[in-house]
Design a protein around this motif. Structure first.
Motif, PDB file in Angstrom:
ATOM      1  N   ASN A  19       0.815  -1.227   0.000  1.00 30.98           N
ATOM      2  CA  ASN A  19       0.000   0.000   0.000  1.00 30.98           C
ATOM      3  C   ASN A  19       0.841   1.267   0.000  1.00 30.98           C
ATOM      4  OD1 ASN A  19       1.009  -0.012   2.554  1.00 30.98           O
ATOM      5  ND2 ASN A  19      -0.952  -0.388   3.586  1.00 30.98           N
ATOM      6  N   GLY A  20       2.154   1.122  -0.106  1.00 30.49           N
ATOM      7  CA  GLY A  20       3.023   2.291  -0.206  1.00 30.49           C
ATOM      8  C   GLY A  20       3.174   3.078   1.088  1.00 30.49           C
ATOM      9  N   GLU A  21       2.661   2.547   2.193  1.00 31.08           N
ATOM     10  CA  GLU A  21       2.755   3.292   3.456  1.00 31.08           C
ATOM     11  C   GLU A  21       4.179   3.273   4.006  1.00 31.08           C
ATOM     12  OE1 GLU A  21      -0.005   2.195   6.586  1.00 31.08           O
ATOM     13  OE2 GLU A  21      -1.680   2.627   5.209  1.00 31.08           O
ATOM     14  N   LYS A  22       4.516   4.403   4.651  1.00 32.26           N
ATOM     15  CA  LYS A  22       5.845   4.540   5.240  1.00 32.26           C
ATOM     16  C   LYS A  22       5.787   4.012   6.669  1.00 32.26           C
ATOM     17  CE  LYS A  22       8.924   8.400   6.014  1.00 32.26           C
ATOM     18  NZ  LYS A  22       9.122   9.841   5.824  1.00 32.26           N
ATOM     19  N   VAL A  23       6.638   3.046   6.995  1.00 28.47           N
ATOM     20  CA  VAL A  23       6.608   2.473   8.360  1.00 28.47           C
ATOM     21  C   VAL A  23       7.982   2.550   9.007  1.00 28.47           C
ATOM     22  CG1 VAL A  23       4.698   0.904   7.852  1.00 28.47           C
ATOM     23  CG2 VAL A  23       7.050   0.137   7.494  1.00 28.47           C
ATOM     24  N   GLU A  24       7.999   2.672  10.321  1.00 25.06           N
ATOM     25  CA  GLU A  24       9.259   2.795  11.065  1.00 25.06           C
ATOM     26  C   GLU A  24      10.019   1.467  11.060  1.00 25.06           C
ATOM     27  OE1 GLU A  24       8.483   4.193  15.009  1.00 25.06           O
ATOM     28  OE2 GLU A  24       7.667   6.115  14.308  1.00 25.06           O
ATOM     29  N   ILE A  25      11.335   1.551  11.033  1.00 25.63           N
ATOM     30  CA  ILE A  25      12.163   0.347  11.152  1.00 25.63           C
ATOM     31  C   ILE A  25      12.774   0.304  12.543  1.00 25.63           C
ATOM     32  CG2 ILE A  25      14.126  -0.969  10.267  1.00 25.63           C
ATOM     33  CD1 ILE A  25      13.782   0.483   7.607  1.00 25.63           C
ATOM     34  N   TRP A  26      12.444  -0.732  13.289  1.00 24.98           N
ATOM     35  CA  TRP A  26      12.964  -0.908  14.644  1.00 24.98           C
ATOM     36  C   TRP A  26      13.938  -2.091  14.655  1.00 24.98           C
ATOM     37  CZ3 TRP A  26      11.026   1.157  19.568  1.00 24.98           C
ATOM     38  CH2 TRP A  26      10.193   2.268  19.404  1.00 24.98           C
ATOM     39  N   ILE A  27      14.672  -2.195  15.746  1.00 28.55           N
ATOM     40  CA  ILE A  27      15.373  -3.458  15.992  1.00 28.55           C
ATOM     41  C   ILE A  27      14.885  -4.000  17.338  1.00 28.55           C
ATOM     42  CG2 ILE A  27      17.436  -2.910  14.642  1.00 28.55           C
ATOM     43  CD1 ILE A  27      18.878  -2.370  17.311  1.00 28.55           C
ATOM     44  N   GLY A  28      14.839  -5.320  17.432  1.00 28.90           N
ATOM     45  CA  GLY A  28      14.367  -5.925  18.679  1.00 28.90           C
ATOM     46  C   GLY A  28      14.948  -7.314  18.825  1.00 28.90           C
ATOM     47  N   ASP A  29      15.257  -7.681  20.054  1.00 31.02           N
ATOM     48  CA  ASP A  29      15.955  -8.960  20.228  1.00 31.02           C
ATOM     49  C   ASP A  29      15.000 -10.153  20.175  1.00 31.02           C
ATOM     50  OD1 ASP A  29      14.714  -8.853  22.657  1.00 31.02           O
ATOM     51  OD2 ASP A  29      16.532  -9.145  23.848  1.00 31.02           O
ATOM     52  N   TYR A  30      13.720  -9.905  20.040  1.00 32.79           N
ATOM     53  CA  TYR A  30      12.827 -11.060  19.887  1.00 32.79           C
ATOM     54  C   TYR A  30      12.823 -11.557  18.449  1.00 32.79           C
ATOM     55  CZ  TYR A  30       8.857  -8.324  17.954  1.00 32.79           C
ATOM     56  OH  TYR A  30       8.031  -7.550  17.186  1.00 32.79           O
ATOM     57  N   VAL A  31      13.446 -10.805  17.583  1.00 34.69           N
ATOM     58  CA  VAL A  31      13.586 -11.274  16.201  1.00 34.69           C
ATOM     59  C   VAL A  31      14.907 -12.038  16.087  1.00 34.69           C
ATOM     60  CG1 VAL A  31      13.727 -10.608  13.786  1.00 34.69           C
ATOM     61  CG2 VAL A  31      12.243  -9.350  15.349  1.00 34.69           C
ATOM     62  N   LEU A  32      14.802 -13.267  15.612  1.00 37.49           N
ATOM     63  CA  LEU A  32      15.973 -14.136  15.543  1.00 37.49           C
ATOM     64  C   LEU A  32      16.684 -13.983  14.204  1.00 37.49           C
ATOM     65  CD1 LEU A  32      14.268 -17.361  16.905  1.00 37.49           C
ATOM     66  CD2 LEU A  32      15.534 -15.646  18.207  1.00 37.49           C
ATOM     67  N   ALA A  33      17.966 -13.712  14.270  1.00 40.80           N
ATOM     68  CA  ALA A  33      18.737 -13.541  13.044  1.00 40.80           C
ATOM     69  C   ALA A  33      18.814 -14.855  12.272  1.00 40.80           C
ATOM     70  CB  ALA A  33      20.129 -13.049  13.377  1.00 40.80           C
ATOM     71  N   SER A  34      18.685 -15.960  12.984  1.00 40.84           N
ATOM     72  CA  SER A  34      18.940 -17.263  12.368  1.00 40.84           C
ATOM     73  C   SER A  34      17.702 -17.909  11.761  1.00 40.84           C
ATOM     74  CB  SER A  34      19.532 -18.203  13.414  1.00 40.84           C
ATOM     75  OG  SER A  34      18.715 -18.211  14.553  1.00 40.84           O
ATOM     76  N   TYR A  35      16.566 -17.270  11.856  1.00 46.96           N
ATOM     77  CA  TYR A  35      15.363 -17.868  11.271  1.00 46.96           C
ATOM     78  C   TYR A  35      14.768 -16.933  10.230  1.00 46.96           C
ATOM     79  CZ  TYR A  35      10.792 -20.033  10.763  1.00 46.96           C
ATOM     80  OH  TYR A  35       9.673 -20.620  10.243  1.00 46.96           O
ATOM     81  N   GLY A  36      14.292 -17.502   9.158  1.00 44.41           N
ATOM     82  CA  GLY A  36      13.671 -16.706   8.105  1.00 44.41           C
ATOM     83  C   GLY A  36      14.676 -15.728   7.530  1.00 44.41           C
ATOM     84  N   THR A  37      14.316 -14.446   7.488  1.00 44.26           N
ATOM     85  CA  THR A  37      15.208 -13.446   6.921  1.00 44.26           C
ATOM     86  C   THR A  37      15.844 -12.576   8.002  1.00 44.26           C
ATOM     87  OG1 THR A  37      13.376 -11.887   6.729  1.00 44.26           O
ATOM     88  CG2 THR A  37      13.806 -13.312   4.823  1.00 44.26           C
ATOM     89  N   GLY A  38      15.525 -12.857   9.253  1.00 45.24           N
ATOM     90  CA  GLY A  38      16.045 -12.023  10.336  1.00 45.24           C
ATOM     91  C   GLY A  38      15.301 -10.706  10.427  1.00 45.24           C
ATOM     92  N   ALA A  39      14.158 -10.644   9.779  1.00 51.42           N
ATOM     93  CA  ALA A  39      13.348  -9.425   9.822  1.00 51.42           C
ATOM     94  C   ALA A  39      11.875  -9.814   9.782  1.00 51.42           C
ATOM     95  CB  ALA A  39      13.676  -8.529   8.636  1.00 51.42           C
ATOM     96  N   VAL A  40      11.047  -9.098  10.535  1.00 50.65           N
ATOM     97  CA  VAL A  40       9.618  -9.406  10.524  1.00 50.65           C
ATOM     98  C   VAL A  40       8.824  -8.120  10.361  1.00 50.65           C
ATOM     99  CG1 VAL A  40       9.913 -11.407  12.032  1.00 50.65           C
ATOM    100  CG2 VAL A  40       9.300  -9.190  13.025  1.00 50.65           C
ATOM    101  N   MET A  41       7.599  -8.286   9.859  1.00 50.43           N
ATOM    102  CA  MET A  41       6.716  -7.126   9.811  1.00 50.43           C
ATOM    103  C   MET A  41       5.909  -7.099  11.102  1.00 50.43           C
ATOM    104  SD  MET A  41       3.947  -8.449   7.035  1.00 50.43           S
ATOM    105  CE  MET A  41       2.538  -9.462   7.480  1.00 50.43           C
ATOM    106  N   GLY A  42       5.614  -5.877  11.565  1.00 51.11           N
ATOM    107  CA  GLY A  42       4.848  -5.752  12.796  1.00 51.11           C
ATOM    108  C   GLY A  42       3.395  -5.496  12.483  1.00 51.11           C
ATOM    109  N   VAL A  43       2.530  -6.452  12.879  1.00 47.36           N
ATOM    110  CA  VAL A  43       1.092  -6.289  12.671  1.00 47.36           C
ATOM    111  C   VAL A  43       0.403  -6.416  14.021  1.00 47.36           C
ATOM    112  CG1 VAL A  43      -0.926  -7.049  11.367  1.00 47.36           C
ATOM    113  CG2 VAL A  43       1.357  -7.379  10.410  1.00 47.36           C
ATOM    114  N   PRO A  44       0.376  -5.329  14.791  1.00 49.54           N
ATOM    115  CA  PRO A  44      -0.105  -5.402  16.179  1.00 49.54           C
ATOM    116  C   PRO A  44      -1.550  -5.858  16.294  1.00 49.54           C
ATOM    117  CG  PRO A  44       0.893  -3.273  15.704  1.00 49.54           C
ATOM    118  CD  PRO A  44       0.799  -3.993  14.405  1.00 49.54           C
TER     119      PRO A  44
END
Length: 809
Positions: free
Chosen positions: A312-337
RNA sequence: GCUGGUAUGGCGGAAUAGGCAGACGCAAGGGACUUAAAAUCCCUCGGUAGAAAUAUCGUAUCGGUUCGACCCCGAUUACCAGCACCA
C-alpha cells in the motif's frame, strides 16, 4: 534348582556352542534386532540396561523360535565427555578407563543371558571404527554436506571450555553451575537442512511411536509463507521479511530487524546511533536462554529509518528488537499489532499504530484485539472480503508480479554443529593449509595421540599437542600446515553404527553395499525416547545422504521403533544419585538370578510405560518359576497315565491352546506383562487338573513342553535346564514356538449373559455352535426368562454369540 | 503457549472389534498342614446396604451418541514428556 549355578552352566554352554549365531547364508530370512548401544560408564549395569537389553532379547528369542534368522549385535558408544572429565579429575587416560569399563560391561551384559552376537561387536573409539567415521566426514564434505562457518557456541567461563547443548542446564554449566555465555567460533556443520523435506515426509512410512514422529515433525518445523520485499523510504536498499500471514500485510505499522541484521549499521540515523549501539551491545551480552525467554518483555529501539510497505506504499518505522531471531527466516519481521500477540505488546509499549485488517469470519467471533485467528480481510483494498487462507497466498502472488514477494518455505531445523573442542572423540580429518585452505586428510585413520595433557585451561588437549597439530604437511601442495584441533560430536559416531554391525570387520570398506542392502533396514530398534530429535534424526539424515552417494539403497535405517519406558526410583522420581533413589539390579540378580529378574521386569510394568520401581513382586516370580519346575518334574515323573481324553483333558487342552494364541500375539507387541499373566493362567489350570482329573500323561507332558517353550524367551536358563531334566536332548533355545490348534480353543458349551434392558438378569448355558436365531429361540423359551418376561413381548432381542443376549422391553 | 501422551481397587496393571470392568500378580484377612516357623495348598478381597439371595453406585469431571461406553464424540481438570518469541 540352584538358579545361579544353572545360569552359569547354560550361559557358558551356549557361548561355546554358539547356539544362536546368525546364519549369513539365510539372509533373506533375516530379522535385525537392535538395542541402542550404551556408553561404557564406570558404573555397573543399571535397571534401565536390563529393561532394554533383557526384554528386547526376549523379543529376539521369540523371533528365533518363530523361524527368523535373528541378528542381534552389541557394541559401545565409547567416545564422550565423561571419560575426559574423569581424566581431568583423576589423571586416568580416557582410553584406559574406557577399555577397562568395556571389559567389565561385556561381562555384565553376558550375565543377562542375551544372545548378542559378540563376533560383530563394535567400539566407536577404536581406530578400526573411527577411521570410517572420519571417512563419512570426508564423503559428506565432498558432497557439499559438511562445511565450516562461524557460529555461536555455549561457553562456560569458569571451566574455560565449550559445552555441548545437553550439558547446559537452564543456562548453567552442569559441572560448576556458572552461567553459560555465547561465543563465536568457526565450527564444522553437517547440512541436515538439505534433507528437511524428505526427513519430514518419510516419517509417514515408519512404524514408529506417533509421539516420536510428532516430535520430529515439530523439530523440523516446516512453515509455508511468503517473503516480502520492503524498500527503504529513501529507495537506497531493500530487505525481505518472512511471514505466514501475508493476509495481514495491510495492518503492518512497523518492521523489526534482528539486532544482528546486516542492514542495521547502515540505516541507523545519527540521531539514534548511540541508542542502537547501546542496545546491540546489551543484546550481545545477554545469554541466549535469557534472550529467548517468553516471559521477558519485548524490548527494542527505533533506528530512525523508514521502509515502504509494498502492498500500500505506506511509510513504516524500522525498529530493531531482540525477539527477532537472526537465524530464522530473513532475520526481519513485519509488525502487525492488530493480529499478532507479540506485535501487539510491542506496539503498545512503544506507541506504534494499530490497524485492524482481519474481521472474524462469523459474527460471534470475539472482536477484541489482537485478533490472531484466521478471518476475512477488511481495509485491504482489492483484497477485502477474501478469507485469510486465500489472502495469505493472493497477497504474495500479487507482490510477486512486481518482483516484491515470493512463496517461501522455512524450516526450524538448523544444520548440525559437529565440532567439539574436546579430546575424546574422532579427530576431524582436515588439514588447514596456508595456500590451499581446508584440505581433507584421507590417509585414515587420523589417530588420536595418546600422550596428551588433561588440564581444564580452556584449550582442548588436542589443540595443545604440538606434534599432532603441526607435524603435518598439506596433502595437496606439500606446504607446512596444521591439523584441525577439534573432534566430532559423538552423535556422528552413533549416526551410522547400525550400518557397520553386519560387516564389522571389513578392513577395506566401511561396509559392502550389496550385503548391507540385504541386512538393513533394522527390523526392530529399541531404545529410549530421549533420542527422538537427536540420534534418531541424525541417523535418518546420514542414511539418506549415503543413499544419495550410492553407498546404500534404502531410505530409512529403522523400519520399526519401540521405546522402552523409564524405570523410576521407588519414590517416583527419575533415578539419580542426587535423589538418592538409585536401585541396583545386582542384589536381585545375585539373590534370585537373571531369569527371575528378567521375568519380574517383564511382568511388573507395561513395557512402553515403565514406572516406579518396587520389588514387592519379585518373590512372587521366583515362587512362580519354582512352581513351573515342580509341575514340569511331576509331569515327567512317575505319572499315572491313561489314554483318556474326557472333559478335564479337553479343558486343559483348551487353556493350553488359548494361552499359545495369546502369548504368540503378545511377544511381537512387546506386551510381556500380559504374556506372563497368560502363562500364569496356564500354570493355574495345570495345577487345577494335575494328578486329580487329568490322567492323560501325554497331554500333561505336551502342555508342559509348550509352557517351557513359551517361557524360554523370558527365562532361558531355567527352561533350558528343565528341558534337559525332562529328558530332551536338543536346546530349547532353537525349538519352534508352539502352534495354536484353533479347534481346541473352542469350548463345546458357552455361558451367555441374559440382559433385560441392558441389565444382567440371568445366565444360560448353550451349545457354542448355535446360530444367533437359534440362541434367541432357546433363550426366550427358557423357564427363568419366561418368568422374568411375565407375558410381555420383547420389542427387540440382541444376540451376541458367545457373549450375551439383550432383551429390550 | 504449542505438540504428543496419560488418568481404571490399598498397589503394579488387564479388558480382541462398542458386549459380564478389575484378568494376572502384590499387599491384606481367614483357614488347612506343622510342636513351631518356612514352604505348600484352600477361601475372601472396588464402595454402600444386607445374615444372605440380591440391590445399587463405580474406569479423572460434566454432557452426548447407542439396546449397551474404560472404549466413540464434545467440553473440562490434573499430571507427565518434548518444543518453546520460529514471525
Amino acid at each position: 534348582m540352584d538358579k545361579i549355578q544353572v545360569e552359569k552352566k547354560w550361559n557358558q554352554l551356549w557361548n561355546e556352542q554358539k547356539v544362536y549365531s546368525f546364519d549369513e547364508k539365510d539372509v533373506d530370512n533375516k530379522h535385525y534386532v537392535l538395542e541402542m548401544f550404551s556408553y561404557p560408564s564406570g558404573a555397573k549395569l543399571h535397571i534401565g540396561h536390563w529393561y532394554n537389553y533383557g526384554l528386547t532379547d526376549s523379543y529376539a528369542r521369540y523371533q528365533i523360535m518363530k523361524g527368523k534368522n535373528v541378528f542381534q549385535p552389541m557394541g559401545f558408544d565409547a567416545f564422550g565427555l565423561p571419560a575426559e572429565n574423569y581424566a581431568i579429575k583423576t589423571g586416568v587416560h580416557p582410553q584406559d578407563s574406557t577399555f577397562h569399563n568395556i571389559a567389565v560391561m561385556e561381562e555384565q551384559l553376558k550375565n543377562i543371558g542375551a544372545m548378542f552376537d559378540w563376533d560383530h561387536e563394535i567400539i566407536t573409539c577404536s581406530p578400526e571404527y573411527y577411521r570410517w567415521t572420519q571417512w563419512l566426514f570426508c564423503e559428506l564434505y565432498k558432497h557439499g554436506l559438511a562445511y565450516r562457518k562461524k557460529a555461536p557456541v555455549n561457553w562456560c567461563p569458569s571451566c574455560n571450555t565449550v559445552l555441548a547443548n545437553e550439558q547446559v542446564i537452564d543456562g548453567h554449566c552442569e559441572r560448576c553451575d556458572s552461567q553459560v555465555i555465547k561465543k563465536d567460533l568457526t565450527q564444522w556443520f553437517f547440512k541436515i537442512t538439505a534433507y528437511a523435506e524428505e526427513l519430514l515426509n518419510d516419517l509417514d512410512k515408519l512404524d514408529w511411536p506417533e509421539k516420536t514422529k510428532a516430535m520430529q515433525r515439530n523439530w523440523i518445523g516446516k512453515s509455508v509463507g511468503g517473503e516480502i520485499v520492503f524498500t527503504l523510504a529513501d529507495g537506497s536498499e531493500s530487505f525481505k521479511v518472512f511471514t505466514t500471514r501475508a493476509d495481514t500485510l495491510f495492518g503492518c505499522t512497523y518492521v523489526v530487524l534482528a539486532p544482528e541484521h546486516e542492514l542495521v549499521k547502515r540505516i541507523t540515523t545519527a540521531e539514534h546511533l548511540d541508542e542502537v549501539n547501546a542496545y546491540c551491545d546489551e543484546v550481545a551480552k545477554t545469554n541466549e536462554i535469557e534472550r529467548l525467554s517468553t516471559a521477558k518483555e519485548k524490548t527494542g529501539v527505533f533506528t530512525g529509518a523508514y521502509a515502504i510497505n509494498p502492498i500500500n506504499g505506506e511509510k513504516v518505522e524500522i525498529w530493531i528488537g531482540d525477539y527477532v531471531l537472526a537465524s530464522y527466516g530473513t532475520g526481519a519481521v513485519m509488525g502487525v499489532p492488530s493480529h499478532d500477540e507479540r506485535d501487539y505488546k510491542f506496539a503498545q509499549k512503544h506507541g506504534l499504530g494499530i490497524h485492524r485488517v482481519i474481521k472474524g469470519a462469523t459474527p460471534d467471533v470475539d472482536d477484541s484485539l489482537p485478533f490472531c485467528e484466521y478471518g476475512v480481510m477488511v481495509n485491504s483494498g482489492e483484497f477485502d472480503g477474501m478469507t485469510s487462507e486465500q489472502g495469505r497466498v493472493a497477497v504474495v502472488e500479487k507482490l510477486a508480479e512486481k518482483g516484491l514477494g515470493e512463496i517461501k518455505t522455512n524450516y526450524r531445523l538448523r544444520d548440525w554443529l559437529v565440532s567439539r573442542q574436546r579430546y575424546w572423540g574422532a579427530p576431524i580429518p582436515v588439514i588447514h593449509c596456508p595456500y590451499c585452505g581446508e584440505v581433507l586428510d584421507e590417509n585414515l585413520p587420523v589417530e588420536l595421540p595418546y600422550d596428551v595433557e588433561f588440564k581444564p585451561d580452556g584449550t582442548s588437549p588436542l589443540a595443545k599437542h604440538e606434534k599432532f597439530i603441526h607435524d603435518v604437511t598439506c596433502p595437496k601442495c606439500g606446504a607446512k600446515a596444521t591439523r584441525d584441533p577439534d573432534t566430532l560430536d559423538t552423535f556422528v559416531c552413533s549416526s551410522w553404527y547400525f550400518l557397520r554391525y553386519p560387516d564389522a570387520h571389513n578392513a577395506e570398506n566401511p561396509w559392502d553395499t550389496a550385503w548391507i542392502d540385504k541386512m538393513l533396514p533394522v527390523d526392530k530398534y529399541v531404545g529410549g525416547a530421549e533420542h527422538a530429535c537427536m540420534h534418531l534424526l541424525y541417523a535418518r539424515f546420514i542414511t539418506k545422504a549415503l543413499r544419495d552417494m550410492g553407498y546404500l539403497h534404502f531410505d530409512e535405517p529403522f523400519k520399526s521403533l519401540v521405546h522402552q519406558g523409564v524405570i523410576l526410583g521407588p519414590d517416583g522420581n527419575r533415578m539419580s544419585k542426587s535423589h538418592g533413589n538409585v536401585v541396583s539390579p545386582d542384589e536381585y540378580v545375585n539373590n534370585y538370578g537373571a531369569d527371575v529378574f528378567r521375568c519380574y521386569l517383564a511382568f511388573g510394568f507395561k513395557y512402553t510405560e515403565g514406572g516406579p520401581w518396587s520389588d514387592d513382586g519379585i518373590k512372587a516370580l521366583n515362587k512362580w518359576l519354582d512352581r513351573v519346575e515342580r509341575f514340569a518334574l511331576s509331569a515327567y515323573g512317575d505319572y499315572p497315565t491313561t489314554s483318556d481324553f474326557g472333559p478335564a483333558e479337553k479343558e486343559l487342552n483348551r487353556v493350553r491352546h488359548i494361552t499359545i494364541k495369546a502369548v504368540d500375539a503378545d511377544y511381537p507387541e512387546f506386551s510381556f506383562n500380559t504374556a506372563v499373566a497368560r502363562m500364569m493362567e496356564l500354570v493355574n489350570a495345570i495345577s487345577k487338573y494335575d494328578g486329580q482329573k487329568v490322567k492323560n500323561a501325554q497331554l500333561y507332558r505336551e502342555t508342559m513342553d509348550d509352557l517351557l517353550k513359551m517361557l524360554t524367551p523370558l527365562a532361558p536358563h531355567i527352561t533350558e535346564e528343565l528341558w534337559h531334566q525332562t529328558g530332551h536332548t536338543t536346546s530349547i533355545v532353537v525349538e519352534k514356538f508352539p502352534v495354536c490348534d484353533e479347534s481346541a480353543t473352542k469350548a463345546s458349551e458357552v455361558e451367555l449373559l441374559v440382559q433385560f434392558n441392558s441389565k444382567p438378569k440371568a445366565r444360560i448355558t448353550v451349545d457354542a455352535t448355535l446360530a444367533p436365531a437359534e440362541i434367541q429361540q432357546i433363550v426366550l423359551a427358557d423357564a427363568k426368562v419366561t418368568e422374568l418376561l411375565n407375558g410381555a413381548t420383547p420389542k427387540k432381542v440382541i444376540v451376541i454369540p458367545g457373549r450375551l443376549v439383550n432383551i429390550i422391553l
